[in-house]
Design an enzyme around this catalytic site. Structure first.
Site, PDB file in Angstrom:
ATOM      1  CD  GLU A   1      50.226  35.492  34.092  1.00 25.24           C
ATOM      2  OE1 GLU A   1      51.378  35.916  33.910  1.00 25.24           O
ATOM      3  OE2 GLU A   1      49.760  34.502  33.500  1.00 25.24           O
TER       4      GLU A   1
HETATM    5  C1  LIG Z   1      39.641  37.784  33.255  1.00 17.70           C
HETATM    6  C2  LIG Z   1      40.356  37.317  34.467  1.00 17.70           C
HETATM    7  C3  LIG Z   1      40.932  36.054  34.487  1.00 17.70           C
HETATM    8  C4  LIG Z   1      41.536  35.587  35.650  1.00 17.70           C
HETATM    9  N1  LIG Z   1      42.021  34.292  35.686  1.00 17.70           N
HETATM   10  C5  LIG Z   1      42.465  33.800  36.878  1.00 17.70           C
HETATM   11  C6  LIG Z   1      42.828  32.418  36.988  1.00 17.70           C
HETATM   12  O1  LIG Z   1      42.785  31.654  36.027  1.00 17.70           O
HETATM   13  N2  LIG Z   1      43.212  31.957  38.198  1.00 17.70           N
HETATM   14  C7  LIG Z   1      43.282  32.772  39.295  1.00 17.70           C
HETATM   15  O2  LIG Z   1      43.616  32.300  40.366  1.00 17.70           O
HETATM   16  N3  LIG Z   1      42.977  34.079  39.213  1.00 17.70           N
HETATM   17  C8  LIG Z   1      42.559  34.614  38.040  1.00 17.70           C
HETATM   18  N4  LIG Z   1      42.209  35.942  37.946  1.00 17.70           N
HETATM   19  C9  LIG Z   1      42.326  36.774  39.127  1.00 17.70           C
HETATM   20  C10 LIG Z   1      43.399  37.839  39.050  1.00 17.70           C
HETATM   21  O3  LIG Z   1      44.652  37.282  39.249  1.00 17.70           O
HETATM   22  C11 LIG Z   1      43.027  38.892  40.104  1.00 17.70           C
HETATM   23  O4  LIG Z   1      41.924  39.585  39.567  1.00 17.70           O
HETATM   24  C12 LIG Z   1      44.139  39.801  40.455  1.00 17.70           C
HETATM   25  O5  LIG Z   1      45.057  39.124  41.263  1.00 17.70           O
HETATM   26  C13 LIG Z   1      43.676  41.052  41.190  1.00 17.70           C
HETATM   27  O6  LIG Z   1      42.824  40.753  42.240  1.00 17.70           O
HETATM   28  P1  LIG Z   1      41.438  41.553  42.408  1.00 17.70           P
HETATM   29  O7  LIG Z   1      40.753  41.526  41.105  1.00 17.70           O
HETATM   30  O8  LIG Z   1      40.732  40.978  43.567  1.00 17.70           O
HETATM   31  O9  LIG Z   1      41.876  43.039  42.671  1.00 17.70           O
HETATM   32  P2  LIG Z   1      42.309  43.673  44.084  1.00 17.70           P
HETATM   33  O10 LIG Z   1      43.375  42.854  44.702  1.00 17.70           O
HETATM   34  O11 LIG Z   1      41.114  43.975  44.862  1.00 17.70           O
HETATM   35  O12 LIG Z   1      42.995  45.011  43.565  1.00 17.70           O
HETATM   36  C14 LIG Z   1      42.229  46.132  43.145  1.00 17.70           C
HETATM   37  C15 LIG Z   1      43.197  47.243  42.744  1.00 17.70           C
HETATM   38  O13 LIG Z   1      44.005  47.612  43.862  1.00 17.70           O
HETATM   39  C16 LIG Z   1      45.370  47.558  43.504  1.00 17.70           C
HETATM   40  N5  LIG Z   1      46.156  47.148  44.671  1.00 17.70           N
HETATM   41  C17 LIG Z   1      45.936  46.125  45.521  1.00 17.70           C
HETATM   42  N6  LIG Z   1      46.875  46.084  46.466  1.00 17.70           N
HETATM   43  C18 LIG Z   1      47.725  47.096  46.218  1.00 17.70           C
HETATM   44  C19 LIG Z   1      48.918  47.596  46.818  1.00 17.70           C
HETATM   45  N7  LIG Z   1      49.452  47.048  47.891  1.00 17.70           N
HETATM   46  N8  LIG Z   1      49.520  48.665  46.268  1.00 17.70           N
HETATM   47  C20 LIG Z   1      49.002  49.250  45.176  1.00 17.70           C
HETATM   48  N9  LIG Z   1      47.908  48.830  44.569  1.00 17.70           N
HETATM   49  C21 LIG Z   1      47.268  47.770  45.072  1.00 17.70           C
HETATM   50  C22 LIG Z   1      45.460  46.566  42.383  1.00 17.70           C
HETATM   51  O14 LIG Z   1      46.595  46.855  41.565  1.00 17.70           O
HETATM   52  C23 LIG Z   1      44.157  46.822  41.649  1.00 17.70           C
HETATM   53  O15 LIG Z   1      44.332  47.892  40.772  1.00 17.70           O
HETATM   54  C24 LIG Z   1      41.622  36.422  36.791  1.00 17.70           C
HETATM   55  C25 LIG Z   1      41.082  37.707  36.741  1.00 17.70           C
HETATM   56  C26 LIG Z   1      40.451  38.162  35.609  1.00 17.70           C
HETATM   57  C27 LIG Z   1      39.867  39.532  35.618  1.00 17.70           C
END
Ligand SMILES: Cc1cc2nc3c(=O)[nH]c(=O)nc-3n(C[C@H](O)[C@H](O)[C@H](O)COP(=O)(O)OP(=O)(O)OC[C@H]3O[C@@H](n4cnc5c(N)ncnc54)[C@H](O)[C@@H]3O)c2cc1C
Length: 804
Positions: free
Chosen positions: A499
């Site tokens: 989220e």
């Molecule tokens: C256990 C779990 C349950 C989940 N459940 C769902 C679900 O039910 N449905 C669904 O759709 N998704 C779900 N997700 C996905 C979750 O919403 C994403 O993991 C999240 O949006 C982050 O995406 P990413 O993991 O690809 O990280 P990335 O987007 O690759 O980010 C990696 C890091 O970079 C940082 N970052 C990225 N962009 C910026 C910026 N512009 N400025 C500063 N920092 C930045 C982020 O804060 C993070 O620390 C789930 C994830 C997990 C781990």
């Protein structure tokens, strides 16, 4: 001398005008009077000054002229420096509304307004649900069995979820759900989270952003009538799939697509979408029967109209349709809630599967953002607060029971420090959780506050669980059925990531969107600047800009005055103990608003890329809110004196955090001189705040170490048990036993003139009984205490580990 007095009076009047944000006309009149008085006193009117005043007065007070000569030129410049706002950002900014965050952005928060909001409270029915089905559900859960043996909730727990409609907390009664308030929803998730993170996540997902909430807001009547009762009874297991390999924080960049086409559905040819997706990390996907999917819709054959690129669209896809792939699982840090990928290749869905029908084609991003504005304030903040309550309860007990160097470890100053952080932060998280849930229940949709809550309650969770693990030492590390901490600790990054991952939330969302959303003038200026109606834009921009300038000058004057006087004259409610915190928060609100305005003025669109600066402004806004919540909770609870250490610790910690953030802003401000000048205004006498002191920390720690009303209030709704065989009950039981034994142990030591230690404990009890220092009942109590304390510090042992 009279000249000096005259000058001082003029400065005081101008300062007062600035302080109270007086209108331009008042400034004109005041300066006119000053010039007249000067001329009268010195028998020589200051002609040049009069001329300047007249020119400025006409220029600034006569609006058409002001627009022609000043504002229209500034509008052209403003359009150039305006941060480029993408459609997805605009939608995110428009989602939800503002509430107390907007007050904090005025520089003069109206405390009476905050305190007048009703204290959030559960209804009798909600309370009964917590005391009945939720308590029963928690009691039945064995987190070790869930996370180590079954890797799933046991069938009986799934049965309870269905029977008690845990998936239907937000679904109205007319559709067979509970129709609970946000406060009840949050409290249920929080309580389950204190027992098992895996169970809490399982229950929380269908009640937060997903099919249920989207249907409630946007579903057609047919969709609501069909799906909501089935969702409430968990006859349908929902999930919502947005994230994929290329779509994480930048959730708008979906490669998943749906092409408008004709296809066969249930034996009939109909119009619909051919959808393909590749999603991962989706909670409940492995067992879902109803898949919410976000995809980009295209109409290349113009079956719907002229437009080809229709935008992000949301559909509910039954998982038994041909082409839908589910069932595989991820392993999210050994939490056992269902999570996995889902893929679909050319899955044909009729328009009936679109949430809300065809009118919502292309509206998906707006729908998601609107729901996120509310949902983000409930589930994860509840989980974080629950972690704090659980940590407070078990760590306090353990620190009392566990002795080293013949002393309960909780009495060592080093451990006290960790305990104080656990207690103070838990109080603050709970206060913010309750205040925000109360606002949601009154119909507010505060999107900025929801981001603040999500970030600070999950970061708070990381801190308190880290501290709790430290205090438990090896007892926290060794996993097994007795360990009530490690799985929650392990799962912290899950809450940090979902989220809105926390780094992004802190550095882009809280202030990035907060400044635009909660600022009294910025959004108006931006709207005027982007308006197509140029005549109206000029009038609106002029009005907003001049009000904004007056506002900034006022906050500069207020910051200086409040800084020089220590804010002691600032009106404040509260009692003798808390009044000063209201005053300091008013001071920090003025300093925050003033420095934020200068930052926005100097950096314009560049602010978006200055994430470190934006994050520090976000920290200030966040702690203004968190500390406000703490003060409000203290009032809502009827000012219990026993809670004051927690209240003061939380407020002092927040003030210090704000000061650190402010210091970071001033020191790293891109224009060094401006940073230095701002420092003169906002910190004229240096840095006023210190972290919570040692004595205060001692009082907070003490509160966790012994049973009391304050400890019960702090940890209310954390799962507890009186069963010495239960992992948590064992510790509660040991705490009571240890405290009951203390005076008897003292009597024994005095009587025998010997010191008790684990090595001689039982021997001395025997000796004491023999020499009649203790009677039989007292000796039995000590023998039992010895066994209970040993049981409480014991860790699990295994003959063989899995895979060996
Ligand atoms: C256990 C779990 C349950 C989940 N459940 C769902 C679900 O039910 N449905 C669904 O759709 N998704 C779900 N997700 C996905 C979750 O919403 C994403 O993991 C999240 O949006 C982050 O995406 P990413 O993991 O690809 O990280 P990335 O987007 O690759 O980010 C990696 C890091 O970079 C940082 N970052 C990225 N962009 C910026 C910026 N512009 N400025 C500063 N920092 C930045 C982020 O804060 C993070 O620390 C789930 C994830 C997990 C781990």
């Amino acid at each position: 001398m009279s000249g000096l007095i005259f000058a001082l009076v003029v400065i005081a009047v101008l300062w007062a005008l600035a302080y109270f944000a007086a209108p331009l006309l008042a400034w004109t009149v005041a300066i006119g009077v000053a010039l007249w008085a000067y001329g009268f006193h010195y028998h020589s009117p200051p002609v040049v000054a009069w001329a300047v005043l007249v020119v400025l007065a006409v220029l600034l007070n006569w609006r058409p002229l002001r627009r022609l000569l000043i504002t229209n030129h500034l509008l052209v410049w403003f359009r150039k420096v305006l941060p480029p706002i993408s459609e997805t950002e605009r939608i995110a900014i428009d989602a939800g509304n503002t509430w107390w965050d907007a007050d904090l952005f005025t520089g003069r928060p109206d405390w009476k307004k905050l305190l007048a909001t009703p204290a959030p409270a559960l209804s009798d029915e909600e309370q009964a649900f917590l005391d009945g089905p939720v308590e029963e559900f928690c009691r039945s859960l064995d987190d070790w069995q869930i996370t180590h043996e079954l890797f799933d909730l046991p069938p009986a727990a799934w049965e309870q979820i269905r029977k008690h409609r845990f998936f239907g907390m937000i679904i109205p009664k007319q559709y067979g759900g509970h129709g609970f308030s946000a406060l009840a929803h949050s409290t249920v998730v929080m309580k389950i989270g204190t027992r098992s993170t895996s169970a809490a996540v399982t229950v929380m997902v269908p009640n937060s952003l997903g099919p249920g909430e989207l249907l409630l807001h946007y579903g057609t009547d047919e969709q609501k009538s069909y799906y909501l009762p089935r969702l409430a009874r968990a006859e349908e297991i929902p999930c919502f799939a947005l994230t994929g390999p290329y779509v994480g924080s930048d959730a708008g960049a979906l490669p998943d697509n749906g092409i408008v086409c004709k296809g066969m559905y249930q034996g009939k040819e109909t119009l619909g979408f051919r959808v393909s997706w590749d999603k991962r990390y989706i909670t409940l996907a492995p067992v879902a029967t109803l898949l919410g999917v976000a995809f980009k819709a295209y109409d290349p054959d113009h079956l719907l109209g002229d437009k080809e690129d229709l935008g992000i669209t949301l559909a509910l896809i039954p998982t038994n349709l041909p082409g839908v792939e589910i069932g595989r699982r991820h392993n999210p840090l050994n939490s056992a809630f269902m999570n996995g990928p889902t893929r679909g290749k050319d899955v044909f869905i009729p328009f009936d599967c679109l949430i809300g029908g065809t009118q919502y084609i292309g509206q998906g991003w707006r729908m998601l953002m609107n729901c996120l504005a509310v949902g983000r304030a409930i589930s994860l903040p509840a989980l974080g607060t629950g972690a704090g309550k659980h940590a407070s309860r078990v760590t306090g007990a353990y620190a009392q029971v566990r002795k080293q160097f013949r002393v309960s470890i909780g009495k060592f100053e080093g451990v006290e420090e960790a305990l104080a952080r656990i207690g103070g932060m838990t109080y603050r998280m709970d206060a913010a959780r309750r205040l925000t849930a109360g606002a949601l229940d009154r119909g507010e949709k505060p999107s900025v506050l929801s981001a603040i809550l999500k970030y600070h309650c999950t970061e708070g969770m990381r801190q308190v669980l880290g501290d709790a693990m430290d205090v438990h030492g090896g007892r926290g590390v060794m996993m097994g059925p007795r360990n009530y901490l490690a799985r929650g600790y392990q799962a912290v990054p899950v809450s940090i990531t979902v989220e809105g991952a926390n780094i992004l939330t802190r550095s882009m969302i809280i202030f990035g969107q907060g400044a635009i959303r909660a600022h009294p003038y910025l959004l108006k200026e931006m709207e005027a600047a982007s308006s197509e109606d140029h005549a109206k834009a000029a009038v609106d921009f002029d009005r907003a800009l001049f009000a904004h300038v007056g506002f900034t000058i006022s906050n500069a004057a207020r910051s200086l005055f409040l800084g020089l006087t220590g804010a002691v004259f600032s009106p404040a409610p509260g009692d003798a103990a808390t009044r000063r915190y209201y005053r300091q928060l008013s001071r920090m609100s003025a300093a925050f608003t003033f420095t934020a305005d200068v930052g926005l003025l100097m950096l314009g669109g560049e602010m978006k890329r200055r994430e470190k600066l934006s994050a520090r402004y976000g920290d200030m806004l966040s702690h203004l809110y968190l500390a406000s919540a703490v003060l409000k909770q203290y009032e809502d609870h009827g000012r219990p004196p026993a809670d004051l250490p927690l209240v003061e610790w939380a407020c002092q910690d927040s003030l210090y955090a704000m000061q650190q953030a402010l210091e970071g802003i001033l020191r790293n401000f891109p224009a060094r001189t401006v940073g230095w000048l701002m420092r003169l205004l906002v910190l004229p006498l240096g840095r006023p705040y210190a972290p919570p002191g040692d004595r205060l920390g001692h009082h907070v720690a003490k509160l966790l170490l012994e049973p009391s009303d304050a400890r019960d209030r702090l940890t209310r709704y954390a799962f507890t048990s009186a069963d010495p065989k239960d992992p948590v009950g064992r510790m509660e039981h040991a705490l009571k036993q240890t405290l009951a034994a203390e005076p008897v142990e003292e009597k024994l030591q005095q009587g025998l003139k010997k010191r008790l230690a684990p090595a001689n404990y039982l021997k001395l009890v025997d000796e004491g009984e023999k020499k009649s220092v203790l009677d039989a009942r007292e000796a039995a109590l000590l023998r039992e205490t010895y066994a209970v304390a040993r049981d409480a510090i014991d860790v699990d042992e295994f003959g063989k580990l899995r895979g060996e």
